[in-house]
Every structure is written in structure tokens, then in C-alpha cells.
Motif scaffolding. Sequence first.
Motif, PDB file in Angstrom:
ATOM      1  N   MET A 113      37.099 122.969  20.981  1.00  0.00           N
ATOM      2  CA  MET A 113      37.348 123.731  22.199  1.00  0.00           C
ATOM      3  C   MET A 113      36.946 122.929  23.436  1.00  0.00           C
ATOM      4  O   MET A 113      37.615 122.988  24.477  1.00  0.00           O
ATOM      5  CB  MET A 113      36.590 125.059  22.146  1.00  0.00           C
ATOM      6  N   GLN A 161      39.795 121.240  26.447  1.00  0.00           N
ATOM      7  CA  GLN A 161      39.798 121.509  27.885  1.00  0.00           C
ATOM      8  C   GLN A 161      39.796 120.224  28.714  1.00  0.00           C
ATOM      9  O   GLN A 161      39.642 120.265  29.931  1.00  0.00           O
ATOM     10  CB  GLN A 161      38.591 122.377  28.252  1.00  0.00           C
ATOM     11  N   GLY A 179      30.054 127.412  28.079  1.00  0.00           N
ATOM     12  CA  GLY A 179      31.269 128.059  28.582  1.00  0.00           C
ATOM     13  C   GLY A 179      31.589 127.726  30.023  1.00  0.00           C
ATOM     14  O   GLY A 179      32.760 127.770  30.427  1.00  0.00           O
ATOM     15  N   LEU A 225      35.243 132.198  16.766  1.00  0.00           N
ATOM     16  CA  LEU A 225      35.427 132.101  18.215  1.00  0.00           C
ATOM     17  C   LEU A 225      36.577 131.161  18.546  1.00  0.00           C
ATOM     18  O   LEU A 225      37.339 131.406  19.500  1.00  0.00           O
ATOM     19  CB  LEU A 225      34.142 131.618  18.878  1.00  0.00           C
ATOM     20  N   GLN A 226      36.722 130.105  17.788  1.00  0.00           N
ATOM     21  CA  GLN A 226      37.848 129.193  18.016  1.00  0.00           C
ATOM     22  C   GLN A 226      39.182 129.890  17.764  1.00  0.00           C
ATOM     23  O   GLN A 226      40.149 129.703  18.516  1.00  0.00           O
ATOM     24  CB  GLN A 226      37.730 127.967  17.108  1.00  0.00           C
ATOM     25  N   TYR A 234      39.865 132.033  20.709  1.00  0.00           N
ATOM     26  CA  TYR A 234      40.225 131.162  21.827  1.00  0.00           C
ATOM     27  C   TYR A 234      41.684 130.721  21.722  1.00  0.00           C
ATOM     28  O   TYR A 234      42.434 130.766  22.711  1.00  0.00           O
ATOM     29  CB  TYR A 234      39.278 129.970  21.837  1.00  0.00           C
ATOM     30  N   GLU A 235      42.117 130.297  20.556  1.00  0.00           N
ATOM     31  CA  GLU A 235      43.498 129.862  20.372  1.00  0.00           C
ATOM     32  C   GLU A 235      44.470 131.029  20.491  1.00  0.00           C
ATOM     33  O   GLU A 235      45.568 130.885  21.050  1.00  0.00           O
ATOM     34  CB  GLU A 235      43.647 129.173  19.027  1.00  0.00           C
ATOM     35  N   SER A 294      44.350 129.300  24.519  1.00  0.00           N
ATOM     36  CA  SER A 294      43.626 128.032  24.673  1.00  0.00           C
ATOM     37  C   SER A 294      43.486 127.610  26.136  1.00  0.00           C
ATOM     38  O   SER A 294      43.519 126.422  26.460  1.00  0.00           O
ATOM     39  CB  SER A 294      44.329 126.916  23.887  1.00  0.00           C
ATOM     40  N   ALA A 318      40.088 131.452  28.743  1.00  0.00           N
ATOM     41  CA  ALA A 318      39.828 131.911  27.374  1.00  0.00           C
ATOM     42  C   ALA A 318      38.577 131.234  26.818  1.00  0.00           C
ATOM     43  O   ALA A 318      37.729 131.878  26.190  1.00  0.00           O
ATOM     44  CB  ALA A 318      41.037 131.625  26.490  1.00  0.00           C
ATOM     45  N   TYR A 319      38.470 129.925  27.041  1.00  0.00           N
ATOM     46  CA  TYR A 319      37.300 129.180  26.564  1.00  0.00           C
ATOM     47  C   TYR A 319      36.014 129.728  27.179  1.00  0.00           C
ATOM     48  O   TYR A 319      35.013 129.974  26.478  1.00  0.00           O
ATOM     49  CB  TYR A 319      37.482 127.700  26.917  1.00  0.00           C
ATOM     50  N   VAL A 332      35.334 133.538  25.991  1.00  0.00           N
ATOM     51  CA  VAL A 332      35.005 133.670  24.570  1.00  0.00           C
ATOM     52  C   VAL A 332      33.523 133.371  24.346  1.00  0.00           C
ATOM     53  O   VAL A 332      32.818 134.116  23.656  1.00  0.00           O
ATOM     54  CB  VAL A 332      35.893 132.749  23.709  1.00  0.00           C
TER      55      VAL A 332
END
Length: 339
Positions: free
Chosen positions: A44, A48, A123, A183-184, A187-188, A192, A196-197, A200
Amino acid sequence: MAGDALVLPPGTKMNAQSLILVLGVLGEIFQGGLFFGWSALSIMITDQGNFEEGCSDPGEAIDDPGTEICKSQESKLALLWTLGAFSLNSGPILGGFALDYLGPRFVSIAGVCLNMLGLILFGTSSTSGSNAFIAAAIILGLGNITFHLAQFHISSLFPTKRGLITSVFVAGFTGSGTMMWFLQLIYEAAGSTKAAYTWVLIGYSFILALWIPLLWWMMPNDSFKVGEVYLLRDDWRFEKRLRGDLGRTYRRTTALQDYVANARLHEETIQNGHAMENEAGNRSGQGRLHGGLRDIPHSDSLSPAVLGIVPDSSDPIWNELEEAKDNSGTGERDRRDEG
């Protein structure tokens, strides 16, 4: 009382050792070892565009998220992993000191707060903006081990299963990394995106915050010791008690225990009657016995048959009961003859 069902004293609702165990195990699963999910977290982070500065073509460095990471990114992610793992493994030094002087309640809550802070920093960090990845890695690793250490004392409430309980805590600690994988996935599924990152990780920190009031309510200030029980009172407060004291004070009596208690009372009555006979001196045998036992219930009220028990006739207390009945019968016959 080892092996017997626990007899709750007045004013208590239940034996709360299972409640505190469930709280500890769930805490281990949700936050005990989040840093073990580093692979999912690092995907994640790189997705980014973080740590692209050293890549020859930043736009292509992570064309397939999580699979094409340039050496510069890899080395920086490795540094974060090393720092987080170091704090996780060296954290017991501080955590053990805090447990001895502050107790498991404070240490558990401190672990939750550190975990929340670490997730929030991850985050909100970005290499192109506010970069707090190093601090986030150190704090998250330290929070994980701090919370983990504060749960081990719960195993003392289960003295015959301490090995099993400890193993469950360790399994929850090491398996906590799967939470990052979930959590990933979220996020996806959310696209993504940067938002969202961020949300989450921050949202999950809010979930961890639920443990703060629960730990403040349920976790004791002092560590549990072998031989203690944990009770929930009627006023919804928890208290520790020694199992041995609880058994001696609140043990339910059985019919046999009732008989033994009454037999001992009768033995004392006979002894008192003998003492009064010596004082009376010249009184008749019937008068002495009547005077010595006038305040004592009829021997039938102490009969083992009433209690559904047939004691061993070789018992000295039983023989004294029989002798008292015989003397009582003799006194009745003497009184009729005198009349």
C-alpha cells in the motif's frame, strides 16, 4: 477446592476469567502483531508512489503495484522493516519495566495508544509531504510488543492450562499480521486511492480504540497470580480474590458436613453437661442431665437419619450420641419411678 466448581460469594454475578481471556485473545488478533503484516502494508505504501525518488523512471517503478519495486524503494522499505522489527524485539525491556511498576492496565492501554498512533502516522505520511514513516514503524513495533506482553499474566487464572493459554496468546500475536492483508483488500476494493489508503489505516485505528474503555474497565491494576480468581460483582466492577479464601468462606455445606457440625455441637453440649454435674454434686442423675441439657434441642433433631446419613458406629462422636440417648432414656424411667 482444586478441581471443584467455583462457588460465587454473595454480591457477585459470575466468574469473569473467561471474559478477560476473550478480551486478551481478541486484542492479540486485532493488534498484537500488526507489524508482521508488513508485506501488505509495504504494498500500500509503494502503491501511493512513496520512495520513488531514487528510481530511474518513477512513473514505471510500480507499474504493477507491489511487484516492480526499484532498488531504492526496496532499500528504504527494508530500513523501515528493520527499525520496526528492532523496536518490536527490544520493546520487552521497556515493557517489562513498565509492567512491574505500572501494572497491566496502564501498559495494555499504552500499547493500544501506540498502535493507533503508528497507524495514523503511516496513513498520513508521504515522501512528497509529511514524511513520518520512520517514526511510524518504530512506534507501531513498540506498540505491538507492549500490548502483547501485558496479556500474559491472564494465564495465571488457568493454572492447569497455562501452557495452552500462553500458546494461544502467541498464536494471536503472530497471526495478527493477517489484519493488514484484510486492510489491503479493503484498500484495493475502495479504488487504491490516496484517500482510501489514509482512511483504511485511520479507520482501523478507531477500531483499536474500542479496547481502551474495555481495558480500563476489565483489566486489573496488578498482574494476576496463580491461585486467584476474577469475579464480576453486582455493581459491574471486577475484583480479584484468592481461590482458597473463597472456598473456605463460601463453600456450600453438604449433608455430611451438617452432621459433623451438629455432632461437634452435641459433643460440646455433653462436655458442658458433665461440668454442670460436677457443680451440682448431690443432684440426681436425671436432674443433672436435665439441667445440663435443658437448652439443647432434642437428640432426634441431631439424628443422622434426619440428614439421610448413617455414620460409622466406630466414630467416637456417634458413640457419644448413642450414650446420650441411653442416659436420656434412663432419666425418663427414673422420673416415672419417683412419681
